[in-house]
Motif scaffolding. Structure first.
Motif, mmCIF file in Angstrom:
data_model
loop_
_atom_site.group_PDB
_atom_site.id
_atom_site.type_symbol
_atom_site.label_atom_id
_atom_site.label_comp_id
_atom_site.label_asym_id
_atom_site.label_seq_id
_atom_site.Cartn_x
_atom_site.Cartn_y
_atom_site.Cartn_z
ATOM 1 N N MET A 136 0.845 -1.197 0.000
ATOM 2 C CA MET A 136 0.000 0.000 0.000
ATOM 3 C C MET A 136 0.883 1.251 0.000
ATOM 4 N N LYS A 137 0.474 2.239 -0.755
ATOM 5 C CA LYS A 137 1.272 3.472 -0.817
ATOM 6 C C LYS A 137 1.276 4.166 0.551
ATOM 7 N N LYS A 138 2.260 5.003 0.771
ATOM 8 C CA LYS A 138 2.401 5.740 2.021
ATOM 9 C C LYS A 138 1.184 6.650 2.226
ATOM 10 N N HIS A 139 0.704 6.690 3.443
ATOM 11 C CA HIS A 139 -0.502 7.478 3.703
ATOM 12 C C HIS A 139 -0.543 7.824 5.186
ATOM 13 N N LYS A 140 -1.316 8.818 5.516
ATOM 14 C CA LYS A 140 -1.637 9.104 6.914
ATOM 15 C C LYS A 140 -3.035 9.709 6.934
ATOM 16 N N ILE A 141 -3.935 9.023 7.609
ATOM 17 C CA ILE A 141 -5.344 9.397 7.570
ATOM 18 C C ILE A 141 -5.730 10.076 8.877
ATOM 19 N N TYR B 53 -7.111 -2.646 9.995
ATOM 20 C CA TYR B 53 -6.608 -3.122 8.700
ATOM 21 C C TYR B 53 -5.125 -2.780 8.528
ATOM 22 N N GLY B 54 -4.542 -2.140 9.536
ATOM 23 C CA GLY B 54 -3.110 -1.856 9.481
ATOM 24 C C GLY B 54 -2.772 -0.494 8.913
ATOM 25 N N MET B 55 -3.757 0.358 8.777
ATOM 26 C CA MET B 55 -3.482 1.675 8.220
ATOM 27 C C MET B 55 -3.006 2.640 9.310
ATOM 28 N N ASN B 56 -2.401 3.700 8.855
ATOM 29 C CA ASN B 56 -1.845 4.740 9.691
ATOM 30 C C ASN B 56 -2.930 5.786 9.914
ATOM 31 N N VAL B 57 -3.518 5.835 11.105
ATOM 32 C CA VAL B 57 -4.688 6.682 11.303
ATOM 33 C C VAL B 57 -4.607 7.398 12.643
ATOM 34 N N SER B 58 -5.051 8.649 12.646
ATOM 35 C CA SER B 58 -5.051 9.454 13.872
ATOM 36 C C SER B 58 -6.418 10.107 14.004
ATOM 37 N N MET B 59 -6.935 10.154 15.226
ATOM 38 C CA MET B 59 -8.263 10.723 15.429
ATOM 39 C C MET B 59 -8.164 12.037 16.193
ATOM 40 N N ILE C 16 -21.842 -9.108 14.109
ATOM 41 C CA ILE C 16 -20.934 -8.869 15.239
ATOM 42 C C ILE C 16 -21.563 -7.886 16.206
ATOM 43 N N ASP C 17 -21.524 -8.197 17.495
ATOM 44 C CA ASP C 17 -22.033 -7.301 18.531
ATOM 45 C C ASP C 17 -21.188 -6.032 18.621
ATOM 46 N N GLY C 18 -21.824 -4.917 18.829
ATOM 47 C CA GLY C 18 -21.108 -3.666 19.069
ATOM 48 C C GLY C 18 -20.971 -2.843 17.813
ATOM 49 N N ASP C 19 -20.448 -1.637 17.981
ATOM 50 C CA ASP C 19 -20.295 -0.713 16.863
ATOM 51 C C ASP C 19 -19.150 -1.102 15.945
ATOM 52 N N PHE C 20 -18.138 -1.654 16.557
ATOM 53 C CA PHE C 20 -16.895 -1.841 15.831
ATOM 54 C C PHE C 20 -16.875 -3.163 15.058
ATOM 55 N N ASN C 21 -16.326 -3.104 13.850
ATOM 56 C CA ASN C 21 -16.280 -4.271 12.965
ATOM 57 C C ASN C 21 -15.053 -5.134 13.272
ATOM 58 N N ALA C 22 -15.199 -6.033 14.229
ATOM 59 C CA ALA C 22 -14.079 -6.833 14.717
ATOM 60 C C ALA C 22 -13.688 -7.934 13.732
ATOM 61 N N VAL C 23 -13.196 -7.533 12.578
ATOM 62 C CA VAL C 23 -12.743 -8.510 11.583
ATOM 63 C C VAL C 23 -11.365 -8.114 11.067
ATOM 64 N N ARG C 24 -10.675 -9.083 10.569
ATOM 65 C CA ARG C 24 -9.370 -8.829 9.957
ATOM 66 C C ARG C 24 -9.549 -8.743 8.445
ATOM 67 N N LYS C 25 -8.638 -8.033 7.814
ATOM 68 C CA LYS C 25 -8.846 -7.825 6.364
ATOM 69 C C LYS C 25 -8.784 -9.143 5.619
ATOM 70 N N GLU C 26 -7.982 -10.112 6.139
ATOM 71 C CA GLU C 26 -7.921 -11.412 5.484
ATOM 72 C C GLU C 26 -9.295 -12.103 5.515
ATOM 73 N N GLU C 27 -10.016 -11.917 6.576
ATOM 74 C CA GLU C 27 -11.348 -12.522 6.666
ATOM 75 C C GLU C 27 -12.293 -11.914 5.637
ATOM 76 N N VAL C 28 -12.178 -10.618 5.446
ATOM 77 C CA VAL C 28 -13.042 -9.960 4.457
ATOM 78 C C VAL C 28 -12.702 -10.476 3.057
ATOM 79 N N MET C 29 -11.432 -10.549 2.780
ATOM 80 C CA MET C 29 -11.016 -11.035 1.462
ATOM 81 C C MET C 29 -11.548 -12.452 1.217
ATOM 82 N N GLN C 30 -11.479 -13.261 2.265
ATOM 83 C CA GLN C 30 -11.930 -14.640 2.153
ATOM 84 C C GLN C 30 -13.439 -14.704 1.887
ATOM 85 N N MET C 31 -14.182 -13.797 2.508
ATOM 86 C CA MET C 31 -15.630 -13.809 2.308
ATOM 87 C C MET C 31 -15.986 -13.440 0.872
#
Ligand SMILES: [Ca+2]
Ligand SMILES: [Ca+2]
Ligand SMILES: [Ca+2]
Ligand SMILES: [Ca+2]
Ligand SMILES: [Ca+2]
Ligand SMILES: [Ca+2]
Ligand SMILES: [Ca+2]
Ligand SMILES: [Ca+2]
Ligand SMILES: [Ca+2]
Ligand SMILES: [Ca+2]
Ligand SMILES: [Ca+2]
Ligand SMILES: [Ca+2]
Ligand code: NI
Ligand code: NI
Ligand code: NI
Ligand code: NI
Ligand code: NI
Ligand code: NI
Ligand code: NI
Ligand code: NI
Ligand code: NI
Ligand code: NI
Ligand code: NI
Ligand code: NI
Ligand code: NI
Ligand code: NI
Ligand code: NI
Ligand code: NI
Ligand code: NI
Ligand code: NI
Lengths: 335, 335, 335, 335, 335, 335
Positions: F1-6, F48-54, F309-324
């Motif tokens: 993935m290209k360099k990024h900061k979100i 998902y391993g991205m560089n993110v700041s809130m 999944i219970d709760g607001d947050f999507n507790a999945v790994r990107k590999e799982e999404v790809m597999q689906m």
């Protein structure tokens, strides 16, 4: 606080305890925590705002991912945690009650950590910029390769001029790989500057431990390990599983610093109490700039705090520890 | 241990306690256990590895099936449990707290057990090969037929030469079927060899009970019931609902055997403490081959243990009890 | 039912599942069960009232004691469970949801069972009086010694004239000790009389499997393994993780017996469904005296039932299974 | 709404259900609710803001106090609840799953309510100012005295000119006191104006019930019980334990009013669904001033709602029911 | 008890506490209660069978409905609770442990109650038929309008001749709206007859408080507030968060009435202890007809009881309080 | 993935949901989560391993500390979270069931976030090194200052050349501060490049949405907001609260990319489904380097996953999404 970067080495374990303090034979539900002596130290340091990184090994499955997330919560750097095939070490803890002692069933043999090859870590890179290294006697106990890894880490730490702290943490059940702790530990301890000491042989419930007792014990240690600069002692008296006494002492080669004695009645969970103490020492040596009385006061109060908290980890803020030291009427509701 | 087969007679109950020690008026969730004085004794005996069978009656529904499964867990033989229409006896237990006593709401009236006809059991067959019979004062309390069944059992036990043990277990709320315990119990006790005794009238928190006190009380009992060979006493001092003292004594007609006194602080659940004691006596009389000191030490330690465990049943292994007797530093974590 | 004594061989595992169907990364509480393919079969057989004994190995700690108590609940004879140093095998199960599959993290490597020496069991003594032996493809998968133990058991079983049943239970993650299942299984299967068959390659959601499909598959099996008398098939169609279809078939070399097809919507827990099926086959072959239609109907209904129950074990009574077969309006409240 | 005061007569029960939908043989924790057909009706009426008082009997212990507090929550007047020695009726409910039906274990025999003397209630005083009386077929089922109390109540109600509603609620397991429902019910039903009707004998999953079907059934009822003015029908189709269809109908002697048909997939708890329906009818007859379509729409929607809620009681507000009737896109999140 | 009608004014709050006594940073589950100083008083009074109505304000959502239902459980009249837009005040409570104090996070700013306009209540109507008014120092603390509402209520109460009781309840964190408690409270207290007093400045763990100490403190109060007739004192000594001492005193201008001193070891929850005390005073002044010794004994025992109960509310019956006063052997199991 | 900061901007909320899917009026226990539209996006990106700041604001108490620890778990940088006096925004979520919709009670008014001054953030510093900014329509809704902060952030983002994504997230209950969303949003949207689009007005349960429908809607958006490069659409069909359909579409001004349609039966928790979708879009635009089909496939699958999944947050790994995305037989147990 002066600039620092602390490295710890140790295994990351999952602890399982029967819910609501049931016995193993009574439960079908377990609460889980992540623990282990060195992780407990790292969590406390991270929690106090220190710069800390843990060197360890975890398997590749989803529960290991969860362990990493747990570590990040406390601000522990996880970039030095290797991932490899194998299992996650576990231990089952049954709470004590009155005259009944607590029980630990270790299930950590053959974990990914214990199976790691000796040269798996690049210690030069890991110690780049680091100022302090902390380890405990649990790591060389769990496998020959872990003992060799510890030795290698200490060698590089010494070469790079790091300060080294060590907690003896003797666990009879763990030393199974061939050599005894008496054969292995001395060579490792030679490279250490801050150590947990051997408590003078006194029945603390009924006798007073004198400053001289501590000084003699500390001097013996320093004689054996000339690099040693500070020896710390904790002093526990056991009235029942729910009621202990607790005090600390520190010897710097010259003077013995003592703390007040805590009556710990209505103990919630003593596991991790020693780790909280050692983390308090490390924090104190950094934060109080040579005020050794404050250092040992902090470590002892932090550990007393831990006894009132479920789980391995000392879920307290440093401000709370400071307040406990200074306060005499500690039990007000803050509202 | 010498060859033996122990038969108990008694009702199997379901106990319901508010979860997390709430009061009845605060809870919408209950934890359930199976209990009852004689089942508690049988569970302990099975748990200690003894050969034990329980004579009882259960209804035909799925919860009664679950009760049977529970009994089998401890190795209790269930082939002498009759199944018939009716209800399962229940009792609700609210935990005590500080100055507040515990509460029991019995809901066992009209249970299948209390409604059983007098000749429902073939005692000759049941006692075939048996060596010991245990009953308690709860069974004759619950209904006239249960009292008559007890009498019949004792008659056959005597004819077959079994040793008989008995726990008086007086419960004022239970004697409702027409006769009082003073009218019913003496004739039943005449056939017994091991009995719970009447504690000397001493305030155990503030006074010392002397050996002579126990000897006098024991002798009075033996005078009244000439078959009696052993009288056992437990001695409880109540500082608060969470803090008792506990000690045992045994009188064999010649000598008084005493135990150390346990400080039971931070009590978890006292229900079943007396049953754990009586099971300890029966086990001790079998296992320690005439060493009466060890017998009463075991029974008292086992019962002390029970106070630290949730539920009626004493979830401990005999090795743990032995360890508690011998250990002085009982509160180590075993790791 | 005719006189019988069934022996199973297999590992006893503790299963841990996040409470309330959470994901591994969301939970700090686990529910535990004891499971494992062969224990699941044994539990069902004991639960149906059959005479069953399990050959296995457990460590010496308190949780292993709890596992034994669990087995006794179902009336499984535990006298053939060895105790030795080592660990208890575990597995972690995360529930599936909609399009998300379930996850299993095995943590059973290096367990006491897998480390058992080949000659640890005296099969002559174990099979004394026995009539039937059941094993599954999981045991030879877990270690070389376990494979050799299986071979030894089958040899003695054949010599003693026992009927043998087998469930293939292929688990790719388990075959790690050096040989593949294709290398190991055929020699073992040669001694078996009742087997799980390879389902004809048909998309059961969209196509009809014909009797001929099943007969061809069964005949192929019988050709390869001449001792084989009965092949059983289960047929699962997966609409989503919560909604499957389920049906069974049995081939006795002459005729194919089919069952109705169950719509399993709102599935609670599919783990152990196959074990429930196999236990139903064994029970059916004993209980229905040659009525093979009833046998496969029972096995399939029992397994359908299992999908509606939390945990590995099929917590149903045989009367409930019979009722499900015969009932068309299955969803009445019984009151 | 016009001025009214509604009196119900019935037993107050405690319901116990295994937590998290476990089976009886799997649980050691139960959730409790207070329920019973007439209390469920009263709770709904109180919840909708109606003036309602319940005539019943409770024992004197703390759990009965809790039941009274529960009733007051809904605004039910409890001044007509007698207190007397005896037990609280219980029932255990196991949730159904897929093809497995729900199970109820009644434990209500010999309750304080069933043992109440026939003249325990002063019906003249109770009905003072009252306008409506509701009872169900459960009360005359539980004991002879309860049947006689019901008869007495109906007699006074008639004398005072109250409207009377009745739910037949046939429970085969309850009629044990000597007479059958066919012997007892007709005389009681003669005094009623609003009744639950006998659903036409149609397989609602596969056939359409016509208006004529309902009209015939209703007319037959009115012919038999000339006081009857309104007959209400509910129509349930069972696809599986988790998936029903549900619709209502009302006949006033002239016209049949029908509702839409609800697909109830993912049912949470069907117990109390009929009681929610009957409460909806009573509320509707008061609130909608003769608009019988709205009345049956409300009752049917309220009952559909109940199937999505744990426990006996229909925890919904009347505004929510109204919204469900009118809404087509019912599944928006309101935010 | 003489005829009475008690009015309280105060905010209704939802309390959230981490389940199983965890710390805020350890929990993902909270137990909820409804509380607040005046609601706690009202709940106790209702629970003791008194006629009590609460004046308050709640928002319009479903959780506020649940709060109203909770109030009705205790028989509190809710017709004086206004509903208006806004939020429900909350507070989060973390349990203390040993040397660690409890923590309260208030989240009650800007609640519907604090935003209520000064003339929202018609005090003439509210006080119609009332005999007593109770308020506490929390209400004037939370907002200027709440302070003005309190002043208005006191004015009307005085005009109508009601007796007025007051609990000072100083909470430093709450006085944020502009004026300090010293500026606001005196004018309000002038209209009160029964007050919580300022405890003499004595270290109760180590010194005896004399009657003279209390009398001087009481007289000072009466000099300042001439309407004051009764001053009540509670006296708490804190050994640790789990162990307090507790005693009460009452001064009527002439005599000091003292109670025994309770050792409160193993405290469950101290929050609401003061409210239980004040409710006991109000109940005692009504129930014991001038027997001031019984009054203060009741209040102190009731409050001691509260420390053994989870939540704000004192879930005890008045018979239990009476029993605790009279009993010396308070820890029997009642069975 | 290209360099990024979100960088994301938004409020951090605590969500409280009744345990075990109870209604608000049925529970005394709540499960808590941290959520909020933008935090949900940030958590997914970090996961998902991205560089993110809130960029956000939290109060100073211990629960806010816990929120920060939660954020660090996912690797979200928290150095841009201000701490200031005030409250933590909350919201209560009741789960839907069948025909009953879910309920949200917002309790976020007057939170520390909404009260933050317009110039609290130094956007130049925050955007230093950043490449992407994400915001949603919830932030300008909650207060005037929050709207102005959003405007300021967008201004600087544009100046610095960041890509900007936006989720409209219209919540009628939130726009209370004076202006309507129609007045505020257009000026903000002008600076955005990736947007959630307005779904064509089609009944997706019964009609096919054509590519043209989407293209027209997208073009309209791009005409209005010329910076817009990508419009994403999600398409939900509601059969009941437990059963939805779900599909996605993306328009880049030239072509419409569509996904398969998911049947979401047995939904666990739909809250946060839209946030999971938007996070999937952002991840996809970075990870798949211009493959817009893969981008929308990923976003839609990730969101489908969230519904299980219970709760607001999507507790999945990107590999799982790809597999689906790639799997057709998605419901295998992986073992
Ligand atoms: Ca359990
Ligand atoms: Ca540790
Ligand atoms: Ca509750
Ligand atoms: Ca008992
Ligand atoms: Ca959790
Ligand atoms: Ca299995
Ligand atoms: Ca359980
Ligand atoms: Ca009912
Ligand atoms: Ca947690
Ligand atoms: Ca309070
Ligand atoms: Ca509840
Ligand atoms: Ca959200
Ligand atoms: Ni706990
Ligand atoms: Ni606890
Ligand atoms: Ni705990
Ligand atoms: Ni506890
Ligand atoms: Ni609860
Ligand atoms: Ni407990
Ligand atoms: Ni759930
Ligand atoms: Ni569940
Ligand atoms: Ni579920
Ligand atoms: Ni479940
Ligand atoms: Ni559930
Ligand atoms: Ni459920
Ligand atoms: Ni449920
Ligand atoms: Ni607790
Ligand atoms: Ni506790
Ligand atoms: Ni508690
Ligand atoms: Ni659920
Ligand atoms: Ni859930």
């Amino acid at each position: 606080m002066k600039k620092h970067k602390i490295i710890t080495l140790g295994e990351i374990l999952m602890r399982l305890s029967p819910i609501r303090h049931k016995r193993f034979g009574q439960t079908t539900e377990y609460e889980t925590y992540y623990g282990g002596a060195e992780l407990n130290v790292a969590s406390s340091l991270g929690n106090y705002g220190m710069n800390v990184s843990m060197v360890s090994v975890l398997p590749e499955h989803d529960i290991a991912e969860d362990a990493l997330m747990h570590m990040r919560k406390f601000g522990i750097d996880t970039s030095n945690v290797l991932r490899k095939e194998g299992r996650l070490g576990l231990y089952f803890v049954e709470a004590p009650s009155m005259q009944r002692g607590g029980k630990v069933i270790y299930d950590r043999a053959d974990s990914a950590f214990t199976q790691t090859e000796v040269d798996a870590f690049d210690w030069d890179a890991i110690f780049e910029g680091a100022t302090w290294f902390h380890w405990s006697g649990i790591t060389p106990a769990v496998s020959e390769s872990a003992a060799l890894i510890t030795a290698k880490a200490l060698e590089v730490a010494e070469a790079k001029g790091l300060k080294v702290s060590m907690d003896y943490n003797y666990r009879a059940k763990l030393w199974q790989w061939g050599k005894s702790h008496e054969e292995v530990m001395p060579a490792l301890m030679e490279k250490c500057h801050v150590m947990s000491g051997i408590h003078p042989d006194v029945d603390v419930l009924n006798e007073e431990v004198t400053d001289l007792d501590f000084a003699l014990s500390g001097k013996e240690m320093m004689a054996k390990y000339p690099n040693c600069e500070v020896v710390v002692f904790s002093s526990r008296g056991v009235k029942s599983a729910n009621h202990h006494t607790w005090a600390g002492a520190l010897f710097d080669g010259k003077k013995v610093y003592r703390t007040k004695k805590y009556e710990l009645s209505h103990i919630v969970d003593r596991v991790g109490g020693g780790d909280a103490f050692m983390a308090g020492v490390i924090y104190g040596l950094h934060a109080f700039e040579g005020d050794l009385q404050q250092c040992i006061d902090f470590a002892t109060a932090a550990s007393a705090f831990k006894h009132g908290i479920d789980g391995d980890f000392n879920a307290v803020r440093k401000e709370e520890v400071m307040q406990m030291i200074s306060s005499s009427d500690f039990s007000k509701v803050d509202r």
